[in-house]
Design a protein around this motif. Structure first.
Motif, mmCIF file in Angstrom:
data_model
loop_
_atom_site.group_PDB
_atom_site.id
_atom_site.type_symbol
_atom_site.label_atom_id
_atom_site.label_comp_id
_atom_site.label_asym_id
_atom_site.label_seq_id
_atom_site.Cartn_x
_atom_site.Cartn_y
_atom_site.Cartn_z
ATOM 1 N N LEU A 22 16.536 -2.847 -0.966
ATOM 2 C CA LEU A 22 16.254 -4.251 -0.667
ATOM 3 C C LEU A 22 14.772 -4.569 -0.858
ATOM 4 C CD1 LEU A 22 18.253 -4.379 2.694
ATOM 5 C CD2 LEU A 22 19.027 -5.310 0.508
ATOM 6 N N HIS A 23 14.482 -5.858 -0.999
ATOM 7 C CA HIS A 23 13.097 -6.335 -0.979
ATOM 8 C C HIS A 23 12.984 -7.319 0.188
ATOM 9 C CE1 HIS A 23 9.527 -8.542 -3.114
ATOM 10 N NE2 HIS A 23 9.161 -7.870 -2.042
ATOM 11 N N ILE A 24 12.193 -6.937 1.189
ATOM 12 C CA ILE A 24 12.078 -7.719 2.427
ATOM 13 C C ILE A 24 10.628 -8.151 2.626
ATOM 14 C CG2 ILE A 24 12.383 -7.653 4.946
ATOM 15 C CD1 ILE A 24 14.419 -5.318 4.436
ATOM 16 N N ALA A 25 10.436 -9.432 2.914
ATOM 17 C CA ALA A 25 9.085 -9.920 3.252
ATOM 18 C C ALA A 25 8.969 -10.024 4.769
ATOM 19 C CB ALA A 25 8.832 -11.282 2.622
ATOM 20 N N VAL A 26 7.772 -9.783 5.292
ATOM 21 C CA VAL A 26 7.514 -9.984 6.722
ATOM 22 C C VAL A 26 6.299 -10.891 6.880
ATOM 23 C CG1 VAL A 26 8.514 -7.746 7.367
ATOM 24 C CG2 VAL A 26 6.056 -7.907 7.005
ATOM 25 N N PHE A 27 6.369 -11.768 7.882
ATOM 26 C CA PHE A 27 5.297 -12.759 8.075
ATOM 27 C C PHE A 27 5.008 -12.906 9.573
ATOM 28 C CE2 PHE A 27 4.123 -17.508 7.945
ATOM 29 C CZ PHE A 27 2.801 -17.252 7.605
ATOM 30 N N PRO A 28 4.103 -12.068 10.103
ATOM 31 C CA PRO A 28 3.807 -12.126 11.545
ATOM 32 C C PRO A 28 2.827 -13.235 11.915
ATOM 33 C CG PRO A 28 2.568 -10.352 10.517
ATOM 34 C CD PRO A 28 3.385 -10.988 9.422
ATOM 35 N N GLY A 58 12.655 3.835 1.270
ATOM 36 C CA GLY A 58 12.646 3.492 -0.153
ATOM 37 C C GLY A 58 12.883 2.022 -0.459
ATOM 38 N N HIS A 59 12.898 1.170 0.581
ATOM 39 C CA HIS A 59 13.033 -0.279 0.353
ATOM 40 C C HIS A 59 11.643 -0.877 0.148
ATOM 41 C CE1 HIS A 59 17.277 -0.203 1.543
ATOM 42 N NE2 HIS A 59 16.894 0.645 2.471
ATOM 43 N N ARG A 60 11.588 -2.012 -0.558
ATOM 44 C CA ARG A 60 10.308 -2.665 -0.802
ATOM 45 C C ARG A 60 9.987 -3.668 0.301
ATOM 46 N NH1 ARG A 60 9.681 -5.842 -5.719
ATOM 47 N NH2 ARG A 60 11.935 -6.079 -5.756
ATOM 48 N N ILE A 61 8.749 -3.652 0.732
ATOM 49 C CA ILE A 61 8.285 -4.586 1.762
ATOM 50 C C ILE A 61 7.106 -5.374 1.207
ATOM 51 C CG2 ILE A 61 7.046 -4.745 3.971
ATOM 52 C CD1 ILE A 61 9.782 -4.143 4.661
ATOM 53 N N SER A 62 7.119 -6.681 1.412
ATOM 54 C CA SER A 62 5.944 -7.511 1.133
ATOM 55 C C SER A 62 5.429 -8.041 2.465
ATOM 56 C CB SER A 62 6.310 -8.667 0.200
ATOM 57 O OG SER A 62 6.561 -8.164 -1.104
ATOM 58 N N PHE A 63 4.251 -7.592 2.852
ATOM 59 C CA PHE A 63 3.647 -7.965 4.127
ATOM 60 C C PHE A 63 2.705 -9.142 3.869
ATOM 61 C CE2 PHE A 63 2.554 -6.457 8.465
ATOM 62 C CZ PHE A 63 1.468 -7.271 8.721
ATOM 63 N N ILE A 64 3.065 -10.303 4.424
ATOM 64 C CA ILE A 64 2.320 -11.538 4.130
ATOM 65 C C ILE A 64 1.394 -11.893 5.292
ATOM 66 C CG2 ILE A 64 2.539 -13.979 3.488
ATOM 67 C CD1 ILE A 64 5.521 -13.323 2.752
ATOM 68 N N SER A 65 0.130 -12.110 4.969
ATOM 69 C CA SER A 65 -0.811 -12.627 5.963
ATOM 70 C C SER A 65 -2.000 -13.221 5.218
ATOM 71 C CB SER A 65 -1.252 -11.536 6.939
ATOM 72 O OG SER A 65 -1.907 -12.139 8.055
ATOM 73 N N THR A 66 -3.092 -13.452 5.940
ATOM 74 C CA THR A 66 -4.280 -14.018 5.300
ATOM 75 C C THR A 66 -5.200 -12.865 4.871
ATOM 76 O OG1 THR A 66 -5.395 -14.205 7.417
ATOM 77 C CG2 THR A 66 -4.103 -16.105 6.703
ATOM 78 N N PHE A 99 5.753 1.325 -1.927
ATOM 79 C CA PHE A 99 6.843 0.503 -1.375
ATOM 80 C C PHE A 99 6.350 -0.681 -0.548
ATOM 81 C CE2 PHE A 99 8.287 4.907 -1.751
ATOM 82 C CZ PHE A 99 9.374 4.730 -2.610
ATOM 83 N N LEU A 100 5.078 -0.636 -0.144
ATOM 84 C CA LEU A 100 4.559 -1.672 0.755
ATOM 85 C C LEU A 100 3.439 -2.454 0.064
ATOM 86 C CD1 LEU A 100 4.285 -0.734 4.511
ATOM 87 C CD2 LEU A 100 3.670 -2.948 3.608
ATOM 88 N N ASN A 101 3.741 -3.712 -0.208
ATOM 89 C CA ASN A 101 2.805 -4.560 -0.941
ATOM 90 C C ASN A 101 2.232 -5.615 0.017
ATOM 91 O OD1 ASN A 101 1.634 -6.086 -3.095
ATOM 92 N ND2 ASN A 101 3.407 -7.455 -2.981
ATOM 93 N N PHE A 102 0.922 -5.818 -0.023
ATOM 94 C CA PHE A 102 0.295 -6.823 0.841
ATOM 95 C C PHE A 102 0.060 -8.111 0.051
ATOM 96 C CE2 PHE A 102 -0.781 -2.841 2.967
ATOM 97 C CZ PHE A 102 -0.361 -3.142 4.260
ATOM 98 N N VAL A 103 0.521 -9.216 0.629
ATOM 99 C CA VAL A 103 0.408 -10.522 -0.024
ATOM 100 C C VAL A 103 -0.591 -11.368 0.771
ATOM 101 C CG1 VAL A 103 1.661 -12.611 -0.710
ATOM 102 C CG2 VAL A 103 2.807 -10.372 -0.806
ATOM 103 N N LYS A 104 -1.679 -11.757 0.110
ATOM 104 C CA LYS A 104 -2.726 -12.527 0.787
ATOM 105 C C LYS A 104 -2.573 -14.020 0.483
ATOM 106 C CE LYS A 104 -6.171 -8.811 0.711
ATOM 107 N NZ LYS A 104 -7.509 -8.383 0.254
ATOM 108 N N LEU A 105 -2.240 -14.802 1.513
ATOM 109 C CA LEU A 105 -2.207 -16.258 1.362
ATOM 110 C C LEU A 105 -3.516 -16.805 1.934
ATOM 111 C CD1 LEU A 105 1.431 -17.205 2.484
ATOM 112 C CD2 LEU A 105 0.619 -16.646 0.195
ATOM 113 N N PRO A 106 -4.305 -17.526 1.133
ATOM 114 C CA PRO A 106 -5.610 -18.015 1.615
ATOM 115 C C PRO A 106 -5.464 -18.908 2.850
ATOM 116 C CG PRO A 106 -5.389 -18.323 -0.756
ATOM 117 C CD PRO A 106 -4.041 -17.917 -0.257
#
Length: 470
Positions: A8-14, A35-43, A60-67
């Protein structure tokens, strides 16, 4: 079976608070290990301050930076609750609301299977549903807190609507068993306006939470059914949707060779000289800051206790905090050798793991509670805000922790009660129950196999859910 094991590909947004981001990161790491993909979203600034990942998880763990959007009255560079005084946290919520557009853009361009979000960003489900992405509300609050908070006001027949602070000082009518779990009046008064009513242009926390639970597809709770089964049942009865305890998520440190090792070396030298199990570790999390009066009583209490102590003290919250608190003149001189007061970052897990630490005087934030249990340190509680009062009552009820006696109305306490409480829990025979209970809880809170089972159970559900909608 092959289909069931599809990754799976799961995003998390704390929420923009480290007490939320760290449990989200722990759950992310456990899912990534499978072995699942995670996109960790924050600033950007928050992501840069998160603990480093072990190399085996980085694919497996990708960090997504939202300005971070600009919000009037929010200081520049403030991206987490640790960066601002309590009264400015509301502007941080408005700033997170301002991420709605960039989140929509990210979701539209992604190949996500699911998104897990926190209570503040109640708007996530409606955006996610536009792109056919199911959403789960992941609550870092325990089931007792969610059960006590109750249902969406007015939607469920037969559920009372509480409008006064006093109504939060007794267990609600929908809880079908005897319990002492409720707020003290001073705990409610500290959070009532922001949490129950909302301020300025801000939506109340209770409304954010209720909308989050109402609109998500499933609910994740930082809990385990062996610890609070009756409260998990209350939450299930209230919300009538799939609920998954995901375990206690103890913090798993990863050692990278950073400059922080030097800080630990000095602390360890001091701890090594202390008597085993007699040092009290004092820390109130990344947010709680005592008032000047509370600080004075605390310092006098530590002095009076006669116990050695290591105290991590936050004197200000962020650059814009102009309410500086100060230790009593001569305090550090009088307790020299016996106590250390540290106003900078410390490696909390390393300190708690040291043999000379016997107890932890904490605000009862759940991550701190889990860390104390992880290293079998007795718990003495002094609550400040948010969910801490409910956490404290549940721990008291189960004889896992002892709360410092206080005035129920204004929350005041004396230095004598600090000294007596610390000696009770760390030294006296009557406090043995607290020392033993924490050891007993370790196998429940920190068992790797049990934690793994909770994550496996969640992933099985998500994989089946994915199959039914595709």
């Amino acid at each position: 079976m092959a289909e069931n094991s599809k990754k799976l590909h799961i995003a998390v947004f704390p929420w923009l608070a480290f007490g939320h981001m760290i449990p989200y990161l722990e759950l992310s790491k456990l899912i990534a290990q499978k072995g699942h993909r995670i996109s960790f979203i924050s600033t950007p600034r928050n992501i840069d301050r998160l603990p480093k990942l072990p190399p085996n998880l980085t694919p497996f763990l990708n960090f997504v930076k939202l300005p971070m959007p600009h919000v009037e009255k929010l200081p520049e560079n403030a991206e987490a609750t640790i960066d601002v005084p309590y009264e400015q946290v509301k502007y941080l919520k408005l700033a997170q609301d301002g991420l709605e557009e960039s989140m929509a853009k990210y979701l539209e361009d992604s190949d996500l299977d699911f998104i897990l979000f926190d209570f503040t960003s109640y708007w996530v489900p409606s955006i996610a549903s536009k792109f056919n992405i199911p959403s789960g509300h992941f609550s870092i609050f325990i089931a007792a807190f969610l059960g006590f908070t109750g249902p969406v006001p007015g939607l469920n027949n037969g559920y009372e609507i509480r409008t006064t602070p006093e109504e939060y000082t007794v267990p609600p009518k929908w809880v079908p068993f005897e319990t002492t779990v409720a707020f003290k009046l001073f705990e409610v008064l500290r959070i009532f306006e922001a949490t129950m009513k909302g301020e300025e242009d801000n939506i109340a926390d209770i409304t954010r939470y209720c909308k989050s639970v109402e609109n998500c597809d499933f609910l994740l709770v930082r809990s385990c059914s062996e610890f609070e089964p009756e409260w998990l049942k209350v939450v299930g009865d209230i919300h009538r949707k799939p609920i998954f305890p995901v375990g206690q998520l103890p913090t798993t440190p990863y050692e990278d060779d950073s400059t922080k090792i030097d800080a630990w070396r000095e602390i360890k030298l001091w701890l090594d000289k202390q008597e085993k199990g007699k040092v009290i570790y004092v820390a109130f999390g990344s947010e709680a800051k005592p008032s000047q009066n509370e600080l004075t009583e605390l310092s006098l209490g530590l002095e009076l206790s006669g116990l050695p102590f290591f105290w991590v003290l936050r004197t200000k919250r962020g650059e814009s905090d102009d309410e500086l608190i100060q230790l009593l003149e001569g305090f550090e001189e009088r307790t020299k050798g016996r106590g250390i007061v540290c106003t900078s970052w410390v490696p909390q897990l390393k300190i708690l793991s040291h043999d000379s630490i016997g107890g932890f005087l904490t605000h009862s934030g759940w991550s701190s509670v889990v860390e104390a249990i992880q290293f079998e340190k007795s718990l003495v509680l002094l609550t400040f805000s948010a969910d801490q009062g409910i956490n404290a009552r549940l721990l008291e009820e189960k004889k896992i922790a002892y709360s410092i006696p206080r005035d129920d109305c204004n929350g005041s306490f004396t230095h004598e009660s600090i000294a007596e409480s610390l000696n009770l829990v760390l030294v006296k025979r009557e406090g043995e129950i607290y020392r033993e209970k924490v050891k007993e809880m370790k196998s429940l809170f920190c068992d790797k196999k049990r934690q793994d089972n909770y994550v496996e159970n969640l992933l099985r559900y998500l994989q089946n859910y994915k199959r039914t909608i595709t």
